[in-house]
Enzyme design. Sequence first.
Site, mmCIF file in Angstrom:
data_model
loop_
_atom_site.group_PDB
_atom_site.id
_atom_site.type_symbol
_atom_site.label_atom_id
_atom_site.label_comp_id
_atom_site.label_asym_id
_atom_site.label_seq_id
_atom_site.Cartn_x
_atom_site.Cartn_y
_atom_site.Cartn_z
ATOM 1 N N LYS A 184 -2.789 -8.949 -5.286
ATOM 2 C CA LYS A 184 -1.498 -8.795 -5.993
ATOM 3 C C LYS A 184 -1.267 -9.960 -6.973
ATOM 4 O O LYS A 184 -2.209 -10.418 -7.607
ATOM 5 C CB LYS A 184 -0.361 -8.661 -4.980
ATOM 6 C CG LYS A 184 -0.641 -7.566 -3.941
ATOM 7 C CD LYS A 184 0.541 -7.174 -3.138
ATOM 8 C CE LYS A 184 0.121 -6.181 -2.084
ATOM 9 N NZ LYS A 184 1.213 -5.583 -1.371
ATOM 10 N N GLU A 199 3.565 -0.110 -5.332
ATOM 11 C CA GLU A 199 4.384 -1.069 -6.080
ATOM 12 C C GLU A 199 4.455 -0.674 -7.553
ATOM 13 O O GLU A 199 5.472 -0.879 -8.214
ATOM 14 C CB GLU A 199 3.843 -2.503 -5.879
ATOM 15 C CG GLU A 199 4.190 -3.020 -4.487
ATOM 16 C CD GLU A 199 3.233 -4.026 -3.904
ATOM 17 O OE1 GLU A 199 2.401 -4.589 -4.630
ATOM 18 O OE2 GLU A 199 3.313 -4.247 -2.673
ATOM 19 N N GLU A 225 -1.624 4.894 1.767
ATOM 20 C CA GLU A 225 -0.793 3.727 2.029
ATOM 21 C C GLU A 225 0.659 4.164 2.190
ATOM 22 O O GLU A 225 1.376 4.324 1.178
ATOM 23 C CB GLU A 225 -0.896 2.731 0.868
ATOM 24 C CG GLU A 225 -2.285 2.161 0.690
ATOM 25 C CD GLU A 225 -2.225 0.755 0.100
ATOM 26 O OE1 GLU A 225 -2.758 -0.163 0.715
ATOM 27 O OE2 GLU A 225 -1.618 0.584 -0.971
ATOM 28 N N SER A 285 -0.156 -3.184 6.141
ATOM 29 C CA SER A 285 -0.038 -4.162 7.226
ATOM 30 C C SER A 285 -1.285 -4.235 8.110
ATOM 31 O O SER A 285 -1.186 -4.391 9.337
ATOM 32 C CB SER A 285 1.208 -3.880 8.069
ATOM 33 O OG SER A 285 2.367 -4.051 7.282
HETATM 34 C C1 PEP Z 1 -1.215 -3.183 -0.255
HETATM 35 O O1 PEP Z 1 -0.361 -3.658 -0.986
HETATM 36 O O2 PEP Z 1 -2.076 -2.452 -0.739
HETATM 37 C C2 PEP Z 1 -1.167 -3.486 1.158
HETATM 38 C C3 PEP Z 1 -1.819 -2.719 1.954
HETATM 39 O O3 PEP Z 1 -0.401 -4.595 1.538
HETATM 40 P P1 PEP Z 1 -0.256 -5.213 3.016
HETATM 41 O O4 PEP Z 1 -1.625 -5.198 3.654
HETATM 42 O O5 PEP Z 1 0.275 -6.573 2.805
HETATM 43 O O6 PEP Z 1 0.687 -4.298 3.754
#
Ligand code: PEP
Length: 254
Positions: A11, A98, A168, A214
């Site tokens: 990110k 996002e 996701e 996560s």
């Molecule tokens: C992501 O943003 O693709 C993601 C999976 O973030 P996190 O692992 O922090 O939940």
Amino acid sequence: MKIPLVVGNWKMHGTQADCFDRARMIAKDLDETPASVEVAVAPPFTALAPVKQAIGNSKVQLAAQNCHWQQNGAFTGEVSPTMLRDIGCDFVILGHSERRHIFHESDVFVAKKMNAALESGLRIILCVGETLQERRKRQTLRIISRQLRIALKGAIKDGIDKIEIAYEPVWAIGTGHNATPEQISQVHAGIRLFLVKSFGEEIGSQVRILYGGSVNPDNAPELAKTANVSGLLVGGASLKPETFLPIVRSFTEN
Ligand code: PEP
């Protein structure tokens, strides 16, 4: 069946030097003790060049986090797929929640980017997923089918083998609440069915379906052996080699 793919999404984190060091540590570790998985890291645009240098000829591949749908033009602040290929990217992440939710990228935007990225020779990690409200309304598979149908519209049969799907759930990203193996395998089975119906058994069954949301070193071993999971997309836990590498190795050690 393809080997699993584990991707670290960094990110908007890290200077060039931070990202260089992080990438070098990951590449060095995987060179010394190879893992039978594909690994890619997605630094911010500003660190793509130093990370490319850090990973050198190692097995670690380079991913970008976004791209534009044209190869060049008057689009202030944007980066094109051709530019990403030029800097050495193998992959681009498209449709991340996002981008969809904070930057209001529509399914049509995502589809246009998919076509441009495929045209330039990039492989794509296409993110799909439902919000908590949509899950509560039992709309999960409907939402994901819509996201897939529109994004993959232009994916000619030859292009589909360059695409990875990442499920996701929006409610699991950065929240510390990962989806359960049951929830994941149910959605992944729905995605597989969609792919097989759209592209035929032979092609549709080969596309990797990653889980993201996560993921950490504690839950990764269980996620890695969950039915229909062919890789992981990792955000927060990919920022440190000491948490990312055990996640990568969770597939090898299963
Ligand atoms: C992501 O943003 O693709 C993601 C999976 O973030 P996190 O692992 O922090 O939940």
